[in-house]
Scaffold this motif. Structure first.
Motif, PDB file in Angstrom:
ATOM      1  N   HIS A  76       0.753  -1.489  -0.011  1.00 53.30           N
ATOM      2  CA  HIS A  76       0.167  -0.048   0.028  1.00 53.30           C
ATOM      3  C   HIS A  76       0.804   1.258   0.230  1.00 53.30           C
ATOM      4  O   HIS A  76       0.422   2.253  -0.695  1.00 53.30           O
ATOM      5  CB  HIS A  76      -0.818  -0.066   1.230  1.00 53.30           C
ATOM      6  CG  HIS A  76      -1.947  -1.145   1.125  1.00 53.30           C
ATOM      7  ND1 HIS A  76      -3.013  -1.342   0.496  1.00 53.30           N
ATOM      8  CD2 HIS A  76      -2.038  -2.301   2.042  1.00 53.30           C
ATOM      9  CE1 HIS A  76      -3.556  -2.516   0.657  1.00 53.30           C
ATOM     10  NE2 HIS A  76      -2.953  -3.046   1.459  1.00 53.30           N
ATOM     11  N   HIS A  77       2.108   1.201   0.561  1.00 50.86           N
ATOM     12  CA  HIS A  77       2.799   2.450   0.745  1.00 50.86           C
ATOM     13  C   HIS A  77       4.276   2.512  -0.106  1.00 50.86           C
ATOM     14  O   HIS A  77       4.839   3.513   0.109  1.00 50.86           O
ATOM     15  CB  HIS A  77       2.910   2.665   2.213  1.00 50.86           C
ATOM     16  CG  HIS A  77       1.792   2.814   2.928  1.00 50.86           C
ATOM     17  ND1 HIS A  77       0.896   3.987   2.935  1.00 50.86           N
ATOM     18  CD2 HIS A  77       1.135   1.894   3.967  1.00 50.86           C
ATOM     19  CE1 HIS A  77       0.071   3.873   3.717  1.00 50.86           C
ATOM     20  NE2 HIS A  77       0.011   2.388   4.158  1.00 50.86           N
ATOM     21  N   GLY A  78       4.574   1.385  -0.441  1.00 53.60           N
ATOM     22  CA  GLY A  78       5.738   1.229  -1.359  1.00 53.60           C
ATOM     23  C   GLY A  78       6.930   1.181  -0.035  1.00 53.60           C
ATOM     24  O   GLY A  78       6.489   0.718   1.061  1.00 53.60           O
ATOM     25  N   PHE A  79       8.213   1.374  -0.646  1.00 49.87           N
ATOM     26  CA  PHE A  79       9.363   1.168   0.498  1.00 49.87           C
ATOM     27  C   PHE A  79       9.743   2.675   0.925  1.00 49.87           C
ATOM     28  O   PHE A  79      10.326   3.378  -0.042  1.00 49.87           O
ATOM     29  CB  PHE A  79      10.335   0.664  -0.219  1.00 49.87           C
ATOM     30  CG  PHE A  79      11.226  -0.621   1.050  1.00 49.87           C
ATOM     31  CD1 PHE A  79      12.163  -0.208   1.097  1.00 49.87           C
ATOM     32  CD2 PHE A  79      10.487  -1.673   1.343  1.00 49.87           C
ATOM     33  CE1 PHE A  79      13.073  -1.011   2.159  1.00 49.87           C
ATOM     34  CE2 PHE A  79      11.162  -2.263   2.432  1.00 49.87           C
ATOM     35  CZ  PHE A  79      12.535  -2.102   2.577  1.00 49.87           C
ATOM     36  N   LEU A  87      14.126  -1.278   8.922  1.00 49.77           N
ATOM     37  CA  LEU A  87      15.035  -2.101   8.414  1.00 49.77           C
ATOM     38  C   LEU A  87      16.517  -2.029   9.432  1.00 49.77           C
ATOM     39  O   LEU A  87      17.182  -3.063   9.845  1.00 49.77           O
ATOM     40  CB  LEU A  87      15.765  -2.131   7.195  1.00 49.77           C
ATOM     41  CG  LEU A  87      15.043  -2.654   6.036  1.00 49.77           C
ATOM     42  CD1 LEU A  87      15.255  -2.198   4.689  1.00 49.77           C
ATOM     43  CD2 LEU A  87      14.780  -4.110   6.086  1.00 49.77           C
ATOM     44  N   ARG A  88      16.752  -0.728   9.998  1.00 46.61           N
ATOM     45  CA  ARG A  88      17.663  -0.551  10.925  1.00 46.61           C
ATOM     46  C   ARG A  88      17.348  -1.291  12.267  1.00 46.61           C
ATOM     47  O   ARG A  88      18.296  -1.880  12.820  1.00 46.61           O
ATOM     48  CB  ARG A  88      17.723   0.997  11.255  1.00 46.61           C
ATOM     49  CG  ARG A  88      18.572   1.561  10.294  1.00 46.61           C
ATOM     50  CD  ARG A  88      18.734   3.177  10.554  1.00 46.61           C
ATOM     51  NE  ARG A  88      19.088   3.755   9.392  1.00 46.61           N
ATOM     52  CZ  ARG A  88      18.312   4.486   8.642  1.00 46.61           C
ATOM     53  NH1 ARG A  88      16.828   4.370   8.896  1.00 46.61           N
ATOM     54  NH2 ARG A  88      18.586   5.324   7.443  1.00 46.61           N
ATOM     55  N   VAL A 137      22.648  -3.919   5.805  1.00 44.49           N
ATOM     56  CA  VAL A 137      23.287  -2.553   5.642  1.00 44.49           C
ATOM     57  C   VAL A 137      23.747  -2.209   4.616  1.00 44.49           C
ATOM     58  O   VAL A 137      23.371  -0.823   4.114  1.00 44.49           O
ATOM     59  CB  VAL A 137      24.551  -2.713   6.553  1.00 44.49           C
ATOM     60  CG1 VAL A 137      25.560  -1.841   6.512  1.00 44.49           C
ATOM     61  CG2 VAL A 137      24.400  -2.901   8.016  1.00 44.49           C
ATOM     62  N   LEU A 138      23.965  -2.864   3.580  1.00 40.40           N
ATOM     63  CA  LEU A 138      24.175  -2.614   1.862  1.00 40.40           C
ATOM     64  C   LEU A 138      22.885  -2.152   1.474  1.00 40.40           C
ATOM     65  O   LEU A 138      22.914  -0.958   0.634  1.00 40.40           O
ATOM     66  CB  LEU A 138      24.647  -3.672   1.073  1.00 40.40           C
ATOM     67  CG  LEU A 138      25.935  -4.218   1.523  1.00 40.40           C
ATOM     68  CD1 LEU A 138      26.571  -5.360   0.713  1.00 40.40           C
ATOM     69  CD2 LEU A 138      26.850  -3.033   1.100  1.00 40.40           C
ATOM     70  N   VAL A 139      21.667  -2.526   1.658  1.00 41.09           N
ATOM     71  CA  VAL A 139      20.314  -2.072   1.288  1.00 41.09           C
ATOM     72  C   VAL A 139      20.238  -0.738   1.742  1.00 41.09           C
ATOM     73  O   VAL A 139      19.821   0.273   1.186  1.00 41.09           O
ATOM     74  CB  VAL A 139      19.285  -2.962   1.610  1.00 41.09           C
ATOM     75  CG1 VAL A 139      18.091  -2.330   1.484  1.00 41.09           C
ATOM     76  CG2 VAL A 139      19.310  -4.299   0.825  1.00 41.09           C
ATOM     77  N   ARG A 143      20.302   3.057  -0.493  1.00 46.08           N
ATOM     78  CA  ARG A 143      18.907   3.555  -0.958  1.00 46.08           C
ATOM     79  C   ARG A 143      18.858   5.183  -1.686  1.00 46.08           C
ATOM     80  O   ARG A 143      19.950   5.617  -1.523  1.00 46.08           O
ATOM     81  CB  ARG A 143      18.113   3.773   0.351  1.00 46.08           C
ATOM     82  CG  ARG A 143      18.490   4.677   1.438  1.00 46.08           C
ATOM     83  CD  ARG A 143      17.516   4.608   2.628  1.00 46.08           C
ATOM     84  NE  ARG A 143      18.316   5.602   3.557  1.00 46.08           N
ATOM     85  CZ  ARG A 143      17.546   6.152   4.310  1.00 46.08           C
ATOM     86  NH1 ARG A 143      16.406   5.796   4.658  1.00 46.08           N
ATOM     87  NH2 ARG A 143      18.013   7.279   5.316  1.00 46.08           N
ATOM     88  N   PRO A 144      17.720   5.581  -2.285  1.00 42.93           N
ATOM     89  CA  PRO A 144      17.909   6.649  -2.999  1.00 42.93           C
ATOM     90  C   PRO A 144      17.948   7.933  -1.878  1.00 42.93           C
ATOM     91  O   PRO A 144      17.736   8.013  -0.933  1.00 42.93           O
ATOM     92  CB  PRO A 144      16.558   6.775  -3.544  1.00 42.93           C
ATOM     93  CG  PRO A 144      16.062   5.546  -3.744  1.00 42.93           C
ATOM     94  CD  PRO A 144      16.542   4.799  -2.376  1.00 42.93           C
TER      95      PRO A 144
END
Length: 152
Positions: A76-79, A87-88, A137-139, A143-144
């Motif tokens: 519904h909201h994307g990432f 994720l942290r 951590v790589l992801v 990120r943008p």
């Protein structure tokens, strides 16, 4: 991600959460009891082993729960920024597991209970989690830039 894919991933993660809870409540205490019955000299380690096992499993359950939430939210909201924040938290849980592994290796070595099977299991588990945490951590680092900026 399609609805079917997100439901399958969520179902798998929920199954892992339930399996972890079953292991914490029944499998782990029963396994420790069997080991103590065969090797009575390890009886002083029974309660710490169960407590360590419950905490170690919880360090995996928390990221799995976060994963369910992220998969359902992504439909519904994307990432978004909140997803990266969670994720942290997952990385923190995995690092807590690594700390548990290091403390277990040190404690078992210091007490003279560092059998090769136990040490290999601990080290292998620690390496798997280290790789998983490194991947997250790589992801997070890839990120943008727009998501890195704080929202006002």
């Amino acid at each position: 991600m399609s609805r079917k894919t997100s439901l399958l991933i969520s179902a798998a993660l929920v199954a892992l959460l339930l399996a972890g809870a079953l292991t914490q409540a029944w499998v782990l205490p029963a396994a420790v009891e069997r080991v103590v019955a065969v090797f009575p000299e390890v009886k002083p380690l029974a309660v710490p082993a169960i407590a360590w096992g419950i905490l170690a499993i919880a360090c995996w359950q928390a990221p799995a729960g976060i994963g369910v939430w992220l998969v359902l939210r992504a439909r519904h909201h994307g990432f978004d920024k909140l997803s990266y924040d969670w994720l942290r938290v997952a990385v923190g849980c995995l690092l807590a597991f690594i700390a548990l592994v290091v403390s277990a290796v040190a404690a078992l070595s210091g007490l003279g209970y560092a059998t090769p099977g136990v040490m290999f299991g601990l080290i292998a588990g620690g390496l798997v989690v280290l790789i998983a945490a490194g991947g997250l951590v790589l992801v997070l680092g890839d990120r943008p830039a727009v998501l890195r900026m704080p929202h006002h």
